[in-house]
Design a protein around this motif. Structure first.
Motif, PDB file in Angstrom:
ATOM      1  N   ALA A 125       6.048  -2.874  -2.369  1.00 48.48           N
ATOM      2  CA  ALA A 125       5.868  -2.999  -0.921  1.00 48.48           C
ATOM      3  C   ALA A 125       5.239  -1.744  -0.328  1.00 48.48           C
ATOM      4  CB  ALA A 125       7.209  -3.298  -0.250  1.00 48.48           C
ATOM      5  N   ASP A 126       5.546  -0.560  -0.878  1.00 45.99           N
ATOM      6  CA  ASP A 126       4.957   0.691  -0.393  1.00 45.99           C
ATOM      7  C   ASP A 126       3.438   0.669  -0.506  1.00 45.99           C
ATOM      8  OD1 ASP A 126       7.442   1.921   0.153  1.00 45.99           O
ATOM      9  OD2 ASP A 126       7.556   2.755  -1.887  1.00 45.99           O
ATOM     10  N   LEU A 127       2.936   0.004  -1.515  1.00 43.66           N
ATOM     11  CA  LEU A 127       1.494   0.001  -1.773  1.00 43.66           C
ATOM     12  C   LEU A 127       0.715  -0.744  -0.702  1.00 43.66           C
ATOM     13  CD1 LEU A 127       1.578  -0.513  -5.630  1.00 43.66           C
ATOM     14  CD2 LEU A 127       1.344   1.633  -4.355  1.00 43.66           C
ATOM     15  N   PRO A 138      -8.590  -1.841   7.043  1.00 42.39           N
ATOM     16  CA  PRO A 138      -7.871  -0.582   6.879  1.00 42.39           C
ATOM     17  C   PRO A 138      -7.459  -0.369   5.419  1.00 42.39           C
ATOM     18  CG  PRO A 138      -7.045  -1.787   8.779  1.00 42.39           C
ATOM     19  CD  PRO A 138      -7.970  -2.711   8.038  1.00 42.39           C
ATOM     20  N   VAL A 139      -7.380   0.882   5.021  1.00 41.51           N
ATOM     21  CA  VAL A 139      -7.075   1.242   3.631  1.00 41.51           C
ATOM     22  C   VAL A 139      -5.565   1.314   3.435  1.00 41.51           C
ATOM     23  CG1 VAL A 139      -7.361   3.020   1.856  1.00 41.51           C
ATOM     24  CG2 VAL A 139      -9.233   2.522   3.441  1.00 41.51           C
ATOM     25  N   THR A 140      -5.094   0.600   2.421  1.00 45.46           N
ATOM     26  CA  THR A 140      -3.669   0.661   2.072  1.00 45.46           C
ATOM     27  C   THR A 140      -3.431   1.782   1.067  1.00 45.46           C
ATOM     28  OG1 THR A 140      -3.907  -0.867   0.219  1.00 45.46           O
ATOM     29  CG2 THR A 140      -3.400  -1.837   2.399  1.00 45.46           C
ATOM     30  N   LEU A 141      -2.169   2.132   0.897  1.00 43.02           N
ATOM     31  CA  LEU A 141      -1.809   3.153  -0.077  1.00 43.02           C
ATOM     32  C   LEU A 141      -2.263   2.748  -1.476  1.00 43.02           C
ATOM     33  CD1 LEU A 141      -0.401   5.793  -0.855  1.00 43.02           C
ATOM     34  CD2 LEU A 141       1.756   4.506  -0.938  1.00 43.02           C
ATOM     35  N   GLY A 142      -2.077   1.492  -1.843  1.00 41.15           N
ATOM     36  CA  GLY A 142      -2.497   1.036  -3.166  1.00 41.15           C
ATOM     37  C   GLY A 142      -3.985   1.209  -3.383  1.00 41.15           C
ATOM     38  N   VAL A 143      -4.781   0.833  -2.391  1.00 43.34           N
ATOM     39  CA  VAL A 143      -6.239   0.975  -2.494  1.00 43.34           C
ATOM     40  C   VAL A 143      -6.621   2.447  -2.576  1.00 43.34           C
ATOM     41  CG1 VAL A 143      -8.409   0.644  -1.224  1.00 43.34           C
ATOM     42  CG2 VAL A 143      -6.775  -1.241  -1.441  1.00 43.34           C
ATOM     43  N   ARG A 144      -5.973   3.296  -1.773  1.00 44.71           N
ATOM     44  CA  ARG A 144      -6.289   4.730  -1.792  1.00 44.71           C
ATOM     45  C   ARG A 144      -5.997   5.323  -3.161  1.00 44.71           C
ATOM     46  NH1 ARG A 144      -6.856   8.160   2.399  1.00 44.71           N
ATOM     47  NH2 ARG A 144      -8.428   6.602   2.853  1.00 44.71           N
ATOM     48  N   LEU A 145      -4.846   4.990  -3.741  1.00 44.82           N
ATOM     49  CA  LEU A 145      -4.478   5.557  -5.041  1.00 44.82           C
ATOM     50  C   LEU A 145      -5.393   5.058  -6.156  1.00 44.82           C
ATOM     51  CD1 LEU A 145      -0.592   5.492  -4.687  1.00 44.82           C
ATOM     52  CD2 LEU A 145      -2.097   7.504  -4.613  1.00 44.82           C
ATOM     53  N   VAL A 146      -5.804   3.802  -6.099  1.00 43.78           N
ATOM     54  CA  VAL A 146      -6.748   3.285  -7.097  1.00 43.78           C
ATOM     55  C   VAL A 146      -8.100   3.974  -6.937  1.00 43.78           C
ATOM     56  CG1 VAL A 146      -8.049   1.236  -7.807  1.00 43.78           C
ATOM     57  CG2 VAL A 146      -5.575   1.097  -7.486  1.00 43.78           C
TER      58      VAL A 146
END
Length: 169
Positions: A125-127, A138-146
């Motif tokens: 869920a954090d991602l 908008p950029v999600t955490l998952g997309v940013r980390l990938v």
């Protein structure tokens, strides 16, 4: 496999690539460029470490390892503390010099450890959390980390390529 496990594996693999590209080289070899406009191994590893440090620290709401753990002073590069290498000129790239692999790998390893500690605690869920609304969508955490993973692996591969060319000269 949970998202955190997948991200941990991806960030862990960068370490293998970076260490293979850097270990055993001299400071001179780390700073060597294939032509005046090319990136050196030192710049590539510093840059991928800085981008990972910057983006993960921002996502985690923490200070960067670069400034918080004294790596900016230890490496002593002639740039402001906020520099990550993005948009640097060829002349600026040439100013990234280290005397030996250890300080460069020390910074990279410190960033890797913090990144792994952060991503290992994430839930799926954090991602989905939006971390940047300046994009559409908008950029999600998952997309940013990938995105960080892709950038780091690309630059680690470039460093390995430069090392291969230097070893064949």
């Amino acid at each position: 496999m949970r998202g955190a496990e997948l991200l941990s594996d991806g960030f862990g693999r960068i370490s293998e690539e970076v260490h293979a590209a850097v270990e055993g080289l001299t400071g001179e070899q780390l700073g060597e460029r294939l032509d005046p406009g090319a990136n050196s191994i030192a710049w590539l590893v510093w840059h991928l470490s800085r981008v990972q440090d910057d983006h993960v620290a921002d996502a985690a709401g923490e200070e960067q390892v670069w400034t918080g753990s004294g790596w900016a002073e230890r490496l002593g590069l002639p740039f402001p503390d906020g520099a990550t290498g993005y948009g640097m000129s060829a002349a600026e790239v040439g100013r990234v010099r280290v005397s030996a692999p250890e300080p460069l790998l020390g910074y990279f390893d410190a960033v890797r450890e913090r990144s792994l500690a952060y991503v290992s605690g994430l839930s799926d869920a954090d991602l989905d959390r939006v971390v940047d609304e300046n994009w559409s969508p908008p950029v999600t955490l998952g997309v940013r980390l990938v995105s960080v993973l892709g950038d780091c692996h690309q630059h680690a591969g470039q460093a390995a390529f430069v090392r291969g060319v230097l070893e064949r000269r």
